[in-house]
Design a protein around this motif. Structure first.
Motif, PDB file in Angstrom:
ATOM      1  N   CYS A 158       0.826  -1.223   0.000  1.00 45.26           N
ATOM      2  CA  CYS A 158       0.000   0.000   0.000  1.00 45.26           C
ATOM      3  C   CYS A 158       0.853   1.262   0.000  1.00 45.26           C
ATOM      4  CB  CYS A 158      -0.974   0.005   1.179  1.00 45.26           C
ATOM      5  SG  CYS A 158      -2.236   1.282   1.033  1.00 45.26           S
ATOM      6  N   HIS A 159       1.819   1.323  -0.889  1.00 44.66           N
ATOM      7  CA  HIS A 159       2.620   2.544  -1.008  1.00 44.66           C
ATOM      8  C   HIS A 159       1.865   3.633  -1.764  1.00 44.66           C
ATOM      9  CE1 HIS A 159       6.276   1.058   0.734  1.00 44.66           C
ATOM     10  NE2 HIS A 159       6.242  -0.012  -0.039  1.00 44.66           N
ATOM     11  N   LEU A 160       0.891   3.250  -2.571  1.00 47.73           N
ATOM     12  CA  LEU A 160       0.135   4.232  -3.352  1.00 47.73           C
ATOM     13  C   LEU A 160      -1.290   4.287  -2.826  1.00 47.73           C
ATOM     14  CD1 LEU A 160       0.139   6.180  -5.757  1.00 47.73           C
ATOM     15  CD2 LEU A 160      -0.500   4.265  -7.208  1.00 47.73           C
ATOM     16  N   THR A 161      -1.658   5.412  -2.252  1.00 52.52           N
ATOM     17  CA  THR A 161      -3.009   5.574  -1.725  1.00 52.52           C
ATOM     18  C   THR A 161      -3.903   6.177  -2.797  1.00 52.52           C
ATOM     19  OG1 THR A 161      -2.551   7.768  -0.863  1.00 52.52           O
ATOM     20  CG2 THR A 161      -2.144   5.898   0.626  1.00 52.52           C
ATOM     21  N   VAL A 162      -5.199   6.042  -2.603  1.00 47.85           N
ATOM     22  CA  VAL A 162      -6.162   6.560  -3.580  1.00 47.85           C
ATOM     23  C   VAL A 162      -6.030   8.077  -3.745  1.00 47.85           C
ATOM     24  CG1 VAL A 162      -8.615   6.822  -4.100  1.00 47.85           C
ATOM     25  CG2 VAL A 162      -7.744   4.631  -3.272  1.00 47.85           C
ATOM     26  N   PRO A 163      -5.934   8.870  -2.660  1.00 43.21           N
ATOM     27  CA  PRO A 163      -5.767  10.326  -2.864  1.00 43.21           C
ATOM     28  C   PRO A 163      -4.483  10.679  -3.629  1.00 43.21           C
ATOM     29  CG  PRO A 163      -6.439   9.882  -0.610  1.00 43.21           C
ATOM     30  CD  PRO A 163      -6.154   8.563  -1.242  1.00 43.21           C
ATOM     31  N   ASP A 164      -3.392   9.977  -3.343  1.00 42.98           N
ATOM     32  CA  ASP A 164      -2.147  10.232  -4.085  1.00 42.98           C
ATOM     33  C   ASP A 164      -2.310   9.888  -5.561  1.00 42.98           C
ATOM     34  OD1 ASP A 164      -0.857  11.104  -1.814  1.00 42.98           O
ATOM     35  OD2 ASP A 164       0.063   9.146  -1.389  1.00 42.98           O
TER      36      ASP A 164
END
Length: 107
Positions: free
Chosen positions: A59-65
């Motif tokens: 989970c290094h990439l979140t939805v907001p990012d």
């Protein structure tokens, strides 16, 4: 004189037929080249999606990012539940994390 006229009547249509045949080959070659380029791009997109999916495990990439990155690069995205479409990619999220990015079959 008759031989000259008959030779012209045979040679001219033959030359025209050959020129028309050669002209018809060029678009066919262009279409084959475009098909090959599309195939190469598909394989590159699949490779990139596989590489990206390897990094999503923790989970290094979140939805907001992800949404911020898409907007900065002028890509529209559409979410339907946990599935989304961004440009030519299908995106799947789970909670606040991006789980996978894949290339649709129709692309």
């Amino acid at each position: 004189m008759k031989k000259f006229v008959s030779a012209i009547l045979v040679v001219v249509p033959s030359v025209i037929a050959i020129l028309l045949f050669v002209r018809s080959l060029d678009p066919a070659l262009e279409i084959d080249n475009l098909k090959e380029q599309i195939g190469l791009q598909r394989s590159e997109l699949r490779f990139l999606s596989k590489m990206a999916n390897m990094g999503f495990a923790s989970c290094h990439l979140t939805v907001p990012d992800f949404e911020k990155f898409a907007k900065e690069n002028e890509h529209a995205f559409l979410w339907e539940g946990d599935n989304g479409l961004v440009g030519g990619f299908k995106v799947q999220r789970k909670g606040a994390c991006i789980v996978s990015v894949t290339v649709p079959d129709w692309l």
